[in-house]
Scaffold this active site. Structure first.
Site: not given
Length: 308
Positions: A118-122
């Protein structure tokens, strides 16, 4: 030799971005369902049986339906790269973040099923996992993660509201504190205590900053900021898409600076006399945070490690 690819959900933002990145590549043949048969289950089943890799750019429930179709195909099923949230912590799926740890690119390359990060998780995992592995952050540390994204990461309704000029210049959201990226952040940053995660969206299409404030004296061994940056440099040495960058003296960062790229930058801002630090990851939420990461994983899966 070409690899046949099916992008399930290629009309959405992530699917369109992936298709654009793959356009013109001689080593890939993109197979598509005719527009009039997009909802035809048998047509989808036939395509899935005919390709080597299927990339799922779908809502979670729809992604699960496609996976069920693949399960029923048995030996004829393609390898899967899922860009939804549905399988990021599911058994049998390899997490699609090549920079996670040693051996992760090889695990992705061999996997039958890869869950795109995921983007925030990245950004969150990129900031936390190296420090947990280095012993500079304890898994049970109470942490706060703040983040701002372009509106393209917020789904169709949010995108339309910004395009129509109906959305605010800036807003906090996810204030139920149950954001869908938290399970993968905890799992792959190796956290045992749930972090406090506060996302926000700005009135710009794409771009992302993820930041984590730290009191250095509250960390094991009371490290200096230089120790934190050194841990990042060791972890990301040789990683083509992640750079550890000295913090600008001006103490400011533009969230849009990496737009149009598939890269991520990691910064350590610090005030040593105050023993405070802020860790920041900067990326394009549609690049390293979504479609760019999917292509990086795809290249590993088809043996294109040099591009990964």
């Amino acid at each position: 030799m070409t690899t046949k690819i099916f992008i399930d959900g290629d009309a959405g933002t992530t699917g369109l971005e992936i298709r654009e990145r793959l356009a013109g590549r001689a080593d890939i043949e993109i197979v598509a369902i005719p527009a009039e048969k997009r909802k035809d289950v048998e047509a989808k089943r036939a395509i899935l049986a005919a390709v080597e890799i299927a990339i799922l750019c779908l809502p979670d429930d729809a992604a699960k339906e496609t996976v069920a179709l693949c399960d029923a195909l048995g030996d004829k099923a393609p390898r899967l790269l899922d860009a939804s949230t549905a399988h990021r912590v599911a058994p049998g799926w390899v997490y699609g973040f090549p920079e996670l740890c040693a051996g992760q690119p090889e695990a992705i390359a061999k996997a039958a099923r890869v869950a795109n990060v995921g983007c925030y998780a990245t950004g969150s995992i990129a900031l936390l996992r190296p420090l947990v592995d280095a012993g500079l952050i304890q898994p049970d540390q109470q942490l706060t993660i703040n983040a701002v994204s372009g509106y393209s990461g917020g789904g169709r309704q949010m995108i339309e509201s910004y395009k129509k000029g109906e959305a605010p210049a800036f807003e906090l959201y996810g204030l139920s504190l149950e954001h869908k990226h938290l399970p993968e952040i905890m799992a792959y940053a190796k956290l045992s205590v749930r972090p406090l995660f506060v996302p926000s969206v700005g009135n710009f299409r794409q771009g992302m900053l993820v930041s984590i404030p730290l009191a250095l004296d509250a960390l094991p061994g009371k490290p200096e900021a230089a120790d934190v940056e050194a841990a990042y440099r060791r972890h990301y040495e040789g990683a083509p898409h992640v750079r550890v960058v000295p913090a600008p003296a001006a103490g400011r960062l533009d969230a849009l600076a990496l737009n149009g790229t598939d890269d991520m930058e990691v910064f350590v801002f610090a005030n040593e006399p105050r023993r405070h630090a802020v860790l920041v990851a900067r990326l394009d939420n549609l690049g390293k945070g979504a479609s760019g990461a999917a292509v990086q994983n795809l290249d590993l899966m088809i043996g294109g490690g040099k591009r990964a």
